[in-house]
Design a protein around this motif. Structure first.
Motif, mmCIF file in Angstrom:
data_model
loop_
_atom_site.group_PDB
_atom_site.id
_atom_site.type_symbol
_atom_site.label_atom_id
_atom_site.label_comp_id
_atom_site.label_asym_id
_atom_site.label_seq_id
_atom_site.Cartn_x
_atom_site.Cartn_y
_atom_site.Cartn_z
ATOM 1 N N ALA A 1 -69.823 34.524 -77.631
ATOM 2 C CA ALA A 1 -69.636 33.482 -76.354
ATOM 3 C C ALA A 1 -70.920 35.185 -75.572
ATOM 4 C CB ALA A 1 -69.028 33.220 -74.445
ATOM 5 N N GLU A 2 -70.411 35.427 -75.663
ATOM 6 C CA GLU A 2 -70.981 36.939 -75.363
ATOM 7 C C GLU A 2 -71.858 37.476 -76.155
ATOM 8 O OE1 GLU A 2 -68.185 40.636 -74.865
ATOM 9 O OE2 GLU A 2 -67.330 40.094 -73.468
ATOM 10 N N PHE A 3 -72.036 37.177 -77.531
ATOM 11 C CA PHE A 3 -73.248 37.397 -78.004
ATOM 12 C C PHE A 3 -74.242 36.891 -78.353
ATOM 13 C CE2 PHE A 3 -75.224 35.582 -82.560
ATOM 14 C CZ PHE A 3 -76.061 37.280 -82.811
ATOM 15 N N LEU A 4 -74.138 35.381 -78.155
ATOM 16 C CA LEU A 4 -75.248 33.722 -77.457
ATOM 17 C C LEU A 4 -75.538 34.272 -75.964
ATOM 18 C CD1 LEU A 4 -72.932 31.058 -79.028
ATOM 19 C CD2 LEU A 4 -74.738 31.864 -79.702
ATOM 20 N N ASN A 5 -74.937 34.432 -75.481
ATOM 21 C CA ASN A 5 -75.517 34.753 -73.941
ATOM 22 C C ASN A 5 -76.848 36.463 -73.586
ATOM 23 O OD1 ASN A 5 -74.490 36.753 -71.143
ATOM 24 N ND2 ASN A 5 -75.229 34.936 -70.842
ATOM 25 N N ARG A 6 -75.650 37.197 -74.821
ATOM 26 C CA ARG A 6 -77.202 38.552 -74.769
ATOM 27 C C ARG A 6 -78.437 38.486 -75.175
ATOM 28 N NH1 ARG A 6 -73.204 41.448 -76.622
ATOM 29 N NH2 ARG A 6 -73.726 41.006 -78.722
ATOM 30 N N ASN A 7 -78.209 37.528 -76.580
ATOM 31 C CA ASN A 7 -79.230 37.151 -77.503
ATOM 32 C C ASN A 7 -79.880 36.396 -77.088
ATOM 33 O OD1 ASN A 7 -79.107 39.292 -79.601
ATOM 34 N ND2 ASN A 7 -76.647 38.775 -79.256
ATOM 35 N N LEU A 8 -79.183 34.511 -76.758
ATOM 36 C CA LEU A 8 -80.313 33.625 -76.496
ATOM 37 C C LEU A 8 -80.595 33.395 -75.436
ATOM 38 C CD1 LEU A 8 -79.149 31.483 -79.118
ATOM 39 C CD2 LEU A 8 -80.885 32.582 -78.845
ATOM 40 N N GLY A 9 -80.238 34.809 -73.963
ATOM 41 C CA GLY A 9 -79.916 33.416 -73.034
ATOM 42 C C GLY A 9 -81.168 33.666 -71.987
ATOM 43 N N TRP A 10 -82.460 33.572 -72.733
ATOM 44 C CA TRP A 10 -83.324 33.201 -72.101
ATOM 45 C C TRP A 10 -83.447 31.579 -72.702
ATOM 46 C CZ3 TRP A 10 -86.439 30.946 -76.048
ATOM 47 C CH2 TRP A 10 -85.467 30.667 -77.418
ATOM 48 N N ILE A 11 -82.873 31.074 -73.465
ATOM 49 C CA ILE A 11 -82.258 29.582 -73.346
ATOM 50 C C ILE A 11 -81.174 28.908 -71.783
ATOM 51 C CG2 ILE A 11 -81.531 27.407 -74.751
ATOM 52 C CD1 ILE A 11 -81.546 29.321 -77.319
ATOM 53 N N PHE A 12 -81.816 27.970 -71.182
ATOM 54 C CA PHE A 12 -81.205 27.723 -70.259
ATOM 55 C C PHE A 12 -79.688 27.337 -70.815
ATOM 56 C CE2 PHE A 12 -82.149 23.737 -72.107
ATOM 57 C CZ PHE A 12 -81.400 22.273 -71.518
ATOM 58 N N LEU A 13 -78.939 27.020 -71.322
ATOM 59 C CA LEU A 13 -78.267 26.451 -72.134
ATOM 60 C C LEU A 13 -76.998 27.516 -72.381
ATOM 61 C CD1 LEU A 13 -78.950 23.876 -75.205
ATOM 62 C CD2 LEU A 13 -77.323 23.302 -72.748
ATOM 63 N N PHE A 14 -77.112 28.925 -73.234
ATOM 64 C CA PHE A 14 -77.069 29.897 -72.770
ATOM 65 C C PHE A 14 -76.979 31.415 -71.333
ATOM 66 C CE2 PHE A 14 -77.949 28.031 -77.082
ATOM 67 C CZ PHE A 14 -76.723 27.979 -77.159
ATOM 68 N N LYS A 15 -77.306 31.377 -70.603
ATOM 69 C CA LYS A 15 -77.472 32.177 -69.978
ATOM 70 C C LYS A 15 -76.103 32.148 -68.740
ATOM 71 C CE LYS A 15 -80.318 29.088 -65.701
ATOM 72 N NZ LYS A 15 -81.478 28.924 -66.008
ATOM 73 N N GLN A 16 -76.043 33.547 -68.404
ATOM 74 C CA GLN A 16 -74.647 33.380 -67.588
ATOM 75 C C GLN A 16 -74.681 32.421 -66.612
ATOM 76 O OE1 GLN A 16 -72.702 36.053 -68.309
ATOM 77 N NE2 GLN A 16 -71.370 34.864 -66.144
ATOM 78 N N GLY A 17 -74.039 31.365 -66.961
ATOM 79 C CA GLY A 17 -72.769 30.562 -65.732
ATOM 80 C C GLY A 17 -71.800 31.112 -64.747
ATOM 81 N N ASN A 18 -71.576 29.979 -64.004
ATOM 82 C CA ASN A 18 -71.177 30.709 -62.417
ATOM 83 C C ASN A 18 -69.889 30.904 -62.242
ATOM 84 O OD1 ASN A 18 -69.802 28.514 -63.211
ATOM 85 N ND2 ASN A 18 -70.032 26.910 -61.667
ATOM 86 N N VAL A 19 -69.587 31.454 -63.691
ATOM 87 C CA VAL A 19 -67.619 32.470 -63.654
ATOM 88 C C VAL A 19 -68.090 32.947 -65.345
ATOM 89 C CG1 VAL A 19 -66.284 30.137 -63.772
ATOM 90 C CG2 VAL A 19 -67.627 30.632 -65.788
#
Length: 311
Positions: A140-158
């Motif tokens: 999850a951290e990898f996807l958020n860090r590298n694909l965070g520009w895609i709305f599905l993988f940006k930092q959420g509310n938790v």
């Protein structure tokens, strides 16, 4: 037996069969009427937009303010993500069991997959939050860090720590619906006419080409129906999702790393507080929305499957 007695028996059997079939329709209509009757007073007393509001406050019966925007977002995102992950795996398993695996291996393997459906939801929930979630945190951290520009993988509310996200929930749901989709798809592939497969082989097709040209097209409607059955299960799953997902303090943003509630988990989380008619009606309204969504999904699946058959 005389023809008249035979016709009488046919009429009796036809009437009994029609009565049995109509019970399902009657039950669905009665459920819809019950939900609607109980939901209307709460909807009339609602101080927020039911379809677009992020708020769900039923603490004061005189100032009800509830909407299904966030519930719809979490429900749709978790269920569709689970379906996207489960369907390719289920089709692969079904093709393997019907076309590649020897009988000695196919039977016990199919039984093992089917037995997965017997595991209680609470077991899946506990496994998801205590075993799977810590293993998924690096991914999850990898996807958020590298694909965070895609709305599905940006930092959420938790927080990603702990794994109480839609991402974890979707993976658990995909495992839960896998045996349903696999079982129905397997039976659909098994019905492929042998003469079509032998004709393809006679033309020099490889085993994969036989699968691609005959088995998959023939079983397409069955796979669609199986997928919609799995989607219906994912939309209505309660206990596992309630255990995994964390409550969110602010509205979500269509990210897999959001938390929150689905329709079913929201209703289940407040079941012990169903004492006042209007607050209870607010949750029944959410249940009615889920009922309509599920009904529409299954109706659409029948239309798609019918179109595939006609094609």
């Amino acid at each position: 037996m005389k023809p008249r007695a035979l016709r009488r028996g046919d009429r009796i059997f036809s009437s009994v069969a029609a009565a049995a079939g109509s019970t399902i329709v009657i039950a669905i209509v009665l459920i819809a009427i019950f939900l609607l009757i109980r939901a209307i007073p709460a909807l009339q007393a609602n101080h927020a937009n039911f379809l677009t509001s992020n708020e769900f406050d039923t603490s004061d019966p005189q100032k009800l303010a509830f909407g299904i925007h966030d519930l719809l977002m979490v429900t749709v995102l978790s269920a569709t993500s689970a379906l996207v992950m489960a369907v390719p795996v289920a089709i692969g398993i079904a093709v393997f069991l019907t076309q590649y695996a020897p009988t000695r291996l196919a039977r016990p393997f199919a039984a093992m997959v089917d037995l997965l459906a017997a595991v209680p939801s609470i077991i899946f929930g506990l496994w998801g939050i205590f075993v799977l979630a810590p293993k998924l945190q690096p991914l999850a951290e990898f996807l958020n860090r590298n694909l965070g520009w895609i709305f599905l993988f940006k930092q959420g509310n938790v927080s990603l720590a702990g794994g109480g996200t839609i991402f974890t929930s979707a993976i658990v749901l995909s495992v839960m619906i896998l045996p349903i989709i696999t079982s129905v798809s397997r039976e659909a592939f098994r019905q492929t006419p042998r003469i079509q497969m032998e004709a393809a082989q006679a033309l020099g097709a490889t085993r994969w080409e036989v699968v691609r040209m005959t088995v998959l097209p023939y079983g397409r409607s069955g796979v669609v129906a199986a997928s919609m059955l799995g989607l219906g299960r994912a939309l209505g799953e309660t206990v596992a999702v309630l255990i995994i997902l964390r409550a969110a303090a602010r509205p979500g943003n269509w990210s897999l790393f959001d938390g929150g509630y689905t329709f079913a988990s929201k209703i289940a989380s407040a079941a012990s507080e169903f004492s006042e008619p209007l607050p209870t009606g607010a949750y029944i309204s959410a249940g009615f929305a889920l009922f309509v969504i599920t009904f529409v999904v299954n109706a659409a699946a029948r239309a798609i499957a019918g179109g595939k058959v006609n094609a």
